[in-house]
Write an enzyme that holds these catalytic residues in place. Structure first.
Site, PDB file in Angstrom:
ATOM      1  N   GLU A   1      -5.030  -2.782  -8.557  1.00  0.00           N
ATOM      2  CA  GLU A   1      -3.719  -3.214  -8.864  1.00  0.00           C
ATOM      3  C   GLU A   1      -4.125  -4.722  -9.433  1.00  0.00           C
ATOM      4  OE1 GLU A   1      -0.130  -2.743  -6.725  1.00  0.00           O
ATOM      5  OE2 GLU A   1      -0.792  -0.985  -5.860  1.00  0.00           O
TER       6      GLU A   1
ATOM      7  N   GLU B   1      -0.021   0.573   1.341  1.00  0.00           N
ATOM      8  CA  GLU B   1       0.353  -0.750   2.369  1.00  0.00           C
ATOM      9  C   GLU B   1       0.604  -0.244   3.799  1.00  0.00           C
ATOM     10  OE1 GLU B   1       3.312  -2.876   0.494  1.00  0.00           O
ATOM     11  OE2 GLU B   1       2.329  -3.092  -1.332  1.00  0.00           O
TER      12      GLU B   1
END
Length: 574
Positions: free
Chosen positions: A444, A337
């Site tokens: 994910e 991120e």
């Protein structure tokens, strides 16, 4: 009437919308054409503009109207190309617009940063980009229409001091069946190979009527699932996982806050045991993650460090975890991120992410090193992590001194919310990211927990099929699992390891993406042709007049010629 807004953070915009035809067998093929380069002149509109009137502005501004308080006008480039301009803008949405009709359930593909106006005055974005001054930039995205009726297509940029230029606008729907047909065509083209088997006797004469059994042993496409510590204590969890998945990512057990809760007191006990278990069962492991840029997920003690202390702590962290698992992993999620958050860059400088990549490669040179992000494919409204921004960031990391020698990867988390996933935006994003030429993984995957379990399962299947069909995607890992292991969103089994509807989808796709063939026979020349998913196969041939069956042969598809030893000779030709 709703408004369909194209959002542009740029001075010059080229709008391009992709379209389909009609009917099951005569639909126009999806065009994956995309560029992230600046162009002196725009491409022509795909599919002649689809349902857009005057898409190339050869008729001036006919069909287009001013939206908001600005003014619009036609212009002509030095080379004679015609386009439209919005000027004298005082509000972000002062631009040009066109009224259109959409049909509920259709998927609309396009190529400009866009927003769709809703009845409550809100806006749902369908794509966005950044462009340089003085050149044309392609913007690509899409939506799924959630109602039938009128919309108004328009453009937006926050900077009111600039003009908006647009050309080559194209928009036309794909029906859901057309979209699925496009996926099937891509899977046939990119995931399968036609293989010819020839069976002959010792003098080389082809044998007719030889039976072949073709067993799929291993797929070349990694389709995996997240794993947590409960697998160490549950034989049912172990059996369920090992019978399905060849690759995994540990959900939390390698993260810094798990391995060093107190400074200097490292504990890798659980991660070590999970690595051991995975290796014993030939399950490949993605290392997740070395650093997470979200301030909220730093170990508490890290948040209070001075700059010098943080630098020393990060050096110790990367050396500790990477050397510990060097040679055991196929990937490292080096930074997590990194577009949404800047915890380390704000404290240690703009180049620190490039340094992290470089050091990871130095300590463990074989794995692909990933930048991992959410919302790049899931949510068109998150401009920060849009496909163009992601590509630009990973290229900046690779421009760091020496990083051009390492293999980097694009990690797209794929956490889709409740409701129909925006498959058009997802496909367009993958098209854009593919131009980087790097491995792309969905790392994910999950979908929002819907009150209708069957609807959630359909959304999960839609996402997985879209990813599998795209030629740039090299692997998929879900962040889901059994309820007994604490997975409570995209749950795949109940507490007793019975499939949920989501679990049924997974088992169906695993079976569908295999090629197990029984009872095939060679023709009069000893030949049998078949399309197989790329992977490893065990082939047994049996002739009714031979003394015995041949020993099984292992082949790789695509692969080289393989002959077996025995009374029958098997030749495999790609």
């Amino acid at each position: 009437m709703k408004r369909f807004l194209l959002h542009c953070s740029i001075p010059i915009v080229w709008c391009l919308f992709v379209c389909s035809g009609h009917g099951k067998d005569d639909f126009l093929p999806y065009d994956s054409s995309v560029t992230t380069q600046c162009l002196e002149e725009p491409w022509g509109p795909l599919y002649r503009g689809g349902i857009i009137s005057n898409p190339d502005f050869n008729l001036g501004i006919s069909g287009w109207t001013a939206f908001g308080q600005g003014a619009i006008e036609p212009r002509l480039s030095k080379t004679g190309n015609k386009f439209i301009v919005a000027r004298y803008r005082t509000q972000p949405r002062d631009s040009f617009s066109q009224k259109l009709q959409i049909v509920e359930g259709n998927l609309y593909a396009f190529s400009v940063a866009v927003v769709f106006g809703t009845d409550d005055g809100g806006f749902e974005r369908g794509g966005h980009t950044l462009a340089s001054h003085g050149c044309w930039s392609l913007i690509k995205g899409g939506i799924r229409a959630n109602y039938s009726g009128s919309i108004e297509l328009l453009f937006e940029t926050a900077d009111t001091s600039i003009e908006i230029w647009a050309d080559s606008v194209s928009l036309q729907p794909f029906t859901k069946q057309e979209w699925i047909s496009q996926q099937d065509l891509s899977i046939q083209k990119n995931r399968k190979r036609t293989v010819r088997f020839r069976v002959a006797n010792q003098n080389g004469t082809g044998l007719e009527g030889v039976k072949l059994s073709i067993k799929h042993v291993r797929s070349d496409f990694p389709f995996g699932c997240g794993m947590n510590q409960h697998i160490l204590e549950s034989q049912a969890y172990q059996k369920w996982f090992t019978s399905r998945f060849p690759v995994t990512t540990f959900t939390n057990q390698m993260k810094w806050y798990s391995t060093e809760k107190q400074q200097g007191l490292e504990n890798y006990t659980i991660a070590d045991a999970m690595v051991k278990f995975a290796k014993e069962h030939s399950i490949s492991i993605r290392g997740h993650n070395i650093f997470w840029d979200d301030p909220k997920y730093q170990p508490d003690w890290v948040k209070t460090l001075s700059v010098d202390e943080l630098k020393a702590a990060t050096e110790h962290r990367i050396n500790s975890i990477v050397t510990r698992y060097a040679g055991d992993l196929i990937h490292w999620d080096c930074v997590n991120e990194n577009l949404h958050f800047r915890f380390f860059e704000d404290r240690l400088g703009e180049n620190v992410t490039g340094e992290f990549f470089s050091e990871t490669h130095r300590l463990d040179p074989e794995p692909v090193i990933f930048m991992n992000e959410f919302n790049t494919l899931e949510f068109a409204g998150d401009e920060v992590v849009g496909p163009v921004n992601f590509k630009r960031k990973i290229e900046e990391i690779l421009s760091f001194l020496g990083n051009d020698r390492l293999m980097a990867g694009i990690g797209l988390q794929g956490h889709f919310g409740i409701g129909h996933p925006n498959l058009v935006f997802m496909r367009a994003g993958l098209d854009i990211l593919a131009t980087a030429g790097l491995p792309i993984w969905l790392t994910e995957v999950s979908v929002g927990r819907d009150t209708d379990q069957n609807q959630q399962a359909q959304h999960l299947e839609d996402v997985l099929r879209e990813a599998y069909a795209h030629p740039a995607v090299q692997g998929i890992v879900m962040f889901s699992g059994p309820a007994a292991a604490g997975f409570n969103e995209t749950t795949l089994t109940d507490m007793d390891f019975n499939n949920t509807p989501n679990g049924d989808v997974i088992d169906k796709l695993i079976s569908e993406w295999r090629s197990d063939i029984q009872g095939a026979e060679t023709d009069s020349e000893g030949l049998f042709d078949v399309a197989l998913f790329s992977g490893e196969y065990e082939v047994t041939v049996t002739h009714p007049h031979a003394d015995k069956s041949s020993a099984p042969s292992r082949i790789q598809v695509p692969g080289v010629e393989v002959r077996n030893k025995g009374p029958l000779h098997l030749l495999v030709m790609d």
